[in-house]
Enzyme design. Structure first.
Site, PDB file in Angstrom:
ATOM      1  N   SER A  67      -9.113   3.711   2.189  1.00  0.00           N
ATOM      2  CA  SER A  67      -8.049   4.245   1.360  1.00  0.00           C
ATOM      3  C   SER A  67      -7.176   3.182   0.681  1.00  0.00           C
ATOM      4  O   SER A  67      -6.341   3.518  -0.150  1.00  0.00           O
ATOM      5  CB  SER A  67      -7.138   5.138   2.222  1.00  0.00           C
ATOM      6  OG  SER A  67      -6.538   4.385   3.258  1.00  0.00           O
TER       7      SER A  67
ATOM      8  N   SER B 176     -10.472   1.478   6.284  1.00  0.00           N
ATOM      9  CA  SER B 176      -9.758   1.609   5.016  1.00  0.00           C
ATOM     10  C   SER B 176      -9.276   0.296   4.417  1.00  0.00           C
ATOM     11  O   SER B 176      -8.814   0.271   3.287  1.00  0.00           O
ATOM     12  CB  SER B 176      -8.547   2.538   5.181  1.00  0.00           C
ATOM     13  OG  SER B 176      -8.982   3.846   5.456  1.00  0.00           O
TER      14      SER B 176
ATOM     15  N   LYS C 267       0.825  -1.201   0.000  1.00  0.00           N
ATOM     16  CA  LYS C 267       0.000   0.000   0.000  1.00  0.00           C
ATOM     17  C   LYS C 267       0.863   1.257   0.000  1.00  0.00           C
ATOM     18  O   LYS C 267       1.604   1.525   0.943  1.00  0.00           O
ATOM     19  CB  LYS C 267      -0.920   0.025   1.217  1.00  0.00           C
ATOM     20  CG  LYS C 267      -1.828   1.275   1.232  1.00  0.00           C
ATOM     21  CD  LYS C 267      -2.749   1.292   2.427  1.00  0.00           C
ATOM     22  CE  LYS C 267      -3.593   2.570   2.427  1.00  0.00           C
ATOM     23  NZ  LYS C 267      -4.545   2.626   3.551  1.00  0.00           N
TER      24      LYS C 267
END
Length: 376
Positions: free
Chosen positions: A133, A157, A78
């Protein structure tokens, strides 16, 4: 069906597959699909192939190495700065192939991703967001580009994009894994194509072997709204149908708590803890009250079940007036471990999720339920 992370690692360790071939195939998939998905901000092709070659030479010399439970597994990381959190996975033989997209500037509530070539799209419908996210992570896993991707979850997220992309995602107990988040709300997490691979990630990062499965069924409380949220009927119906399947399969047994669960909306507390200079006293009072109510639920049942998100995936124009986090961020505030499991498809063709929450430190219980749910 692409191989799972566990299947890849087993085949690479026994030399049925070579890590360089596995990684090269993943890079080829990314090259074909990412112009459309925009799941990656960077692809580390040369470095990934070099790392895979080193693994192959090591395994050629030593034979099957049980210290490499992720041998040759392509892993998406990520964001550009996510390699530090992925270090245990790389030490276990995983190969980082690239950095996944996260929201760009001006994207409130973390619902977009911005890849190198543009906005990140949901693999099920390009006009919908994958959630955020951990947007690129979810898109890359759901599209079969990689079997495993790291995420982080400060308000949902990991769980929201897992739900909206139809894959399992796990947020561990707050504080159980290292995190750079000063508020303590965020936890490292994972998205994978199977519950078994989520469990493999957990075994690596926690350095704990998974215990034997619990006695099934386990007791659970169902709450469509946690007592304050206003979810749409369809995600509630899909999550409830998933619960009914778990009941029918003998995985859970529903119980009715003596006091119905009614949490205080965590939004004011979460926002206060995230806002520099805000007085945390009110946030801590709300947290303490919700902790008391959750303790009551977990005193009567082993699990709490809810929809993961209150709506179907929204378009790229934005989420509207409701927070997509309304059913998830209570457990960032409380620190309880939670997972999102696929719960079926809505009328728009997009996935929904069932959120399963456990007492602190009971990740193994979540993983056992996830495996049973997947087999069902």
């Amino acid at each position: 069906m692409p191989l799972s992370a566990g299947e890849i690692a087993a085949a690479v360790r026994t030399r049925e597959l070579r890590a360089t071939d596995v990684v090269a195939a993943a890079l080829a998939r990314i090259e074909r699909a990412d112009p459309h998905l925009c799941a990656f901000v960077e692809v580390w092709g040369e470095e990934a192939l070099r790392r895979a070659g080193e693994l192959d030479r090591r395994l050629d010399r030593r034979g099957a190495d049980p210290s490499l439970p992720l041998a040759g597994v392509p892993i998406a990381v990520k964001g550009r700065h996510g390699l530090r959190a992925a270090e245990p996975l790389l030490a276990a033989g995983g190969v980082a192939v690239g950095a996944t997209s996260v929201p760009g500037p001006g994207t409130p509530w973390q619902t977009w991703g911005l890849g190198a070539r543009g906005r990140t799209v949901n693999p099920w419908r390009a006009d919908r967001t994958p959630g955020g996210s951990s947007a690129g992570a979810a898109a890359a896993v759901a599209a079969g580009l990689v079997p495993l991707a790291t995420g982080s979850d400060g308000a949902g997220s990991v769980r929201i994009p897992a739900a909206w992309c139809g894959v399992p995602g796990l947020k561990p107990t707050g504080g159980r894994l290292p995190s750079r988040d000063r508020t303590g709300l965020a936890a490292p997490g994972v998205l994978a194509r199977s519950a078994a691979d989520v469990g493999l990630w957990w075994a690596v990062v926690s350095e704990e072997p998974l215990p034997a499965e619990p006695a099934f069924p386990v007791t659970a409380v169902w709450s469509p709204d946690l007592g304050f949220a206003e979810p749409d009927p369809e995600p509630v119906a899909l999550a409830w149908a998933a619960v009914e399947r778990l009941v029918t399969a003998g995985v859970v047994r529903l119980v009715r708590p003596r006091v119905p669960l009614r949490l205080a909306d965590p939004a004011p507390a979460w926002l206060a803890l995230r806002t520099s200079g805000a007085d945390p006293a009110g946030a801590e009072r709300l947290r303490a009250e919700n902790d008391r109510r959750l303790a009551g639920v977990f005193g009567e049942a082993e699990l709490l079940l809810t929809p993961t998100a209150p709506t179907a995936p929204h378009g790229h124009e934005g989420p509207g007036d409701r927070y997509s986090t309304s059913l998830t961020w209570a457990f960032n505030l409380s620190g309880h471990p939670a997972t999102s499991l696929p719960a079926g498809l809505g009328a728009d063709g997009c996935p929904a999720g069932l959120q399963v929450v456990a007492p602190h430190g009971r990740e193994a219980l979540l993983l056992a339920v996830a495996r049973r749910a997947e087999r069902g």
